[in-house]
Scaffold this active site. Structure first.
Site, PDB file in Angstrom:
ATOM      1  N   ARG A 240       0.861  -1.179   0.000  1.00  0.00           N
ATOM      2  CA  ARG A 240       0.000   0.000   0.000  1.00  0.00           C
ATOM      3  C   ARG A 240       0.901   1.234   0.000  1.00  0.00           C
ATOM      4  O   ARG A 240       1.921   1.263   0.688  1.00  0.00           O
ATOM      5  CB  ARG A 240      -0.891   0.027   1.249  1.00  0.00           C
ATOM      6  CG  ARG A 240      -2.084  -0.918   1.206  1.00  0.00           C
ATOM      7  CD  ARG A 240      -3.129  -0.502   0.180  1.00  0.00           C
ATOM      8  NE  ARG A 240      -4.305  -1.339   0.186  1.00  0.00           N
ATOM      9  CZ  ARG A 240      -4.479  -2.411  -0.596  1.00  0.00           C
ATOM     10  NH1 ARG A 240      -3.552  -2.778  -1.463  1.00  0.00           N
ATOM     11  NH2 ARG A 240      -5.601  -3.114  -0.524  1.00  0.00           N
ATOM     12  N   GLU A 269      -3.668   7.738  -4.954  1.00  0.00           N
ATOM     13  CA  GLU A 269      -4.048   6.954  -6.121  1.00  0.00           C
ATOM     14  C   GLU A 269      -5.432   7.423  -6.561  1.00  0.00           C
ATOM     15  O   GLU A 269      -6.313   7.492  -5.705  1.00  0.00           O
ATOM     16  CB  GLU A 269      -4.094   5.464  -5.781  1.00  0.00           C
ATOM     17  CG  GLU A 269      -2.710   4.905  -5.500  1.00  0.00           C
ATOM     18  CD  GLU A 269      -2.715   3.413  -5.197  1.00  0.00           C
ATOM     19  OE1 GLU A 269      -3.744   2.753  -5.420  1.00  0.00           O
ATOM     20  OE2 GLU A 269      -1.690   2.914  -4.728  1.00  0.00           O
ATOM     21  N   HIS A 288      -1.269   0.394  -9.670  1.00  0.00           N
ATOM     22  CA  HIS A 288      -1.930  -0.564  -8.770  1.00  0.00           C
ATOM     23  C   HIS A 288      -2.542  -1.734  -9.546  1.00  0.00           C
ATOM     24  O   HIS A 288      -3.758  -1.931  -9.564  1.00  0.00           O
ATOM     25  CB  HIS A 288      -2.994   0.138  -7.914  1.00  0.00           C
ATOM     26  CG  HIS A 288      -3.286  -0.592  -6.637  1.00  0.00           C
ATOM     27  ND1 HIS A 288      -3.599   0.040  -5.456  1.00  0.00           N
ATOM     28  CD2 HIS A 288      -3.300  -1.922  -6.347  1.00  0.00           C
ATOM     29  CE1 HIS A 288      -3.809  -0.868  -4.508  1.00  0.00           C
ATOM     30  NE2 HIS A 288      -3.634  -2.066  -5.034  1.00  0.00           N
TER      31      HIS A 288
HETATM   32  C1  DGY Z   1      -5.586  -6.043  -2.761  1.00  0.00           C
HETATM   33  O1  DGY Z   1      -6.238  -7.057  -3.012  1.00  0.00           O
HETATM   34  O2  DGY Z   1      -5.472  -5.595  -1.625  1.00  0.00           O
HETATM   35  C2  DGY Z   1      -4.912  -5.365  -3.903  1.00  0.00           C
HETATM   36  O3  DGY Z   1      -4.291  -4.208  -3.568  1.00  0.00           O
HETATM   37  C3  DGY Z   1      -5.865  -5.192  -5.062  1.00  0.00           C
HETATM   38  O4  DGY Z   1      -5.890  -6.415  -5.670  1.00  0.00           O
END
Ligand code: DGY
Length: 333
Positions: A240, A269, A288
């Site tokens: 993240r 984002e 992402h």
């Molecule tokens: C998640 O699943 O947390 C990803 O960031 C998106 O697939």
């Protein structure tokens, strides 16, 4: 039918619209309210739609917080189409008897592929090399032009040894890399050696971050973290954005404190094209896309739908993050 649960879904799901698709399964079992915009529903729309909903299937772009939960008196389940759930106030859901589910397990390999793709792209300067061709900057072959960093035989440091990290470590072993990992606990069977964070930062040629975002991990990759890395090392983040102090990363790249970075996640984002991050040298970015394959997104959608329908049917599926909320749900409603 009046007695069918009302479910709000905040985006068109992958997998089409056939009866056995994720959306088809929802249509068959619920009174489906589908937001079909490309962008997330605006906050006021989400609030208005959840006022009537028994269940919601969210993306990581929807914030499920106290104010929203208090405006959703019938809500029984929040199903997140992601393994990460930092967009959801899980304790607030639990207090209100709302079960939360996510999509663990089905995206590990795909996200590990992305982490490794980014690692290789940064190590071998692929985006820069492609730009050079397109911009007419490819001169004659030269033995010192566009040199990258050796991946085979290098040391990979993994921060946050979960399922995705383990899949990354297996890929690294295929490249003859030595793998170190740092986590709060020893992880039996993890394909690597446990190290303290300072040991890992000092020894690794590549560092890949796989921690969930929470109060403890927010900003953990800060100026001290980058200062402790080798100057020749490359930083990879597919977890993240907010686990990184982005200003510190920009400075570490500009000053040559680290050799490069490859990010699938960032703050904010979407990142505006004129954001200062993009002026940092030796940076590879992706928008992402960790779990973004047809197959994996379809599996995620099916799992998210199963979690949602399971809760609405009175079960507590294995993907529920707060099973204790089921007791509150049963007694209070
Ligand atoms: C998640 O699943 O947390 C990803 O960031 C998106 O697939």
């Amino acid at each position: 039918m009046a007695d069918r649960p009302r479910v709000f879904v905040s985006r068109v799901l992958p997998g089409g619209d056939s009866p056995d698709s994720p959306i088809g399964r929802l249509r068959a079992a619920t009174d489906l309210d589908l937001w079909d915009g490309g962008d997330p529903p605006p906050a006021e729309v989400l609030r208005e739609r959840l006022a009537q909903a028994d269940g919601v299937l969210t993306m990581l772009t929807e914030r499920i917080d106290v104010a929203l939960l208090d405006a959703a008196p019938h809500l029984r389940v929040v199903s997140n189409l992601a393994v990460g759930f930092d967009n959801i106030d899980v304790p607030a859901c639990t207090e209100r008897g709302v079960l939360v589910t996510n999509t663990p397990g089905v995206l590990d390999e795909t996200t590990a592929d992305m982490a490794f793709a980014l690692l290789l792209a940064a190590a071998r300067r692929l985006p820069e090399a492609e730009r050079a061709i397109r911009e007419g900057a490819w001169g004659q072959w030269h033995p010192t032009w566009m040199l990258g960093h050796q991946v085979t035989g290098a040391t990979l440091g993994i921060v946050g040894p979960g399922r995705i990290a383990s899949a990354v470590a297996r890929r690294a072993q295929g490249f003859g890399m030595k793998v170190l990992y740092h986590g709060r606990r020893e992880v039996p069977g993890f394909p690597g050696e446990r190290a303290t964070l300072p040991e890992l930062l000092a020894a690794s040629d590549f560092i890949s971050v796989h921690v969930p975002l929470n109060a403890e991990t927010a900003g953990m990759c800060n100026a001290d973290f980058f200062a402790a890395m080798k100057q020749s090392a490359i930083f990879v983040n597919t977890a993240r954005g907010p686990v990184v102090d982005q200003d510190a990363l920009i400075e570490a790249l500009r000053s040559g404190q680290i050799a490069g970075a490859a990010l699938d996640v960032m703050t904010p984002e979407p990142l505006p094209a004129d954001h200062p991050l993009l002026t940092a040298p030796h940076l590879v970015v992706a928008p992402h896309l960790g779990s973004a394959t047809e197959e994996t997104r379809a599996r995620m959608a099916h799992l998210a739908v199963s979690g949602l329908l399971g809760v609405l049917a009175g079960d507590t599926p294995a993907t529920v993050l707060n099973p204790e909320a089921a007791a509150i749900h049963r007694s209070a409603r």
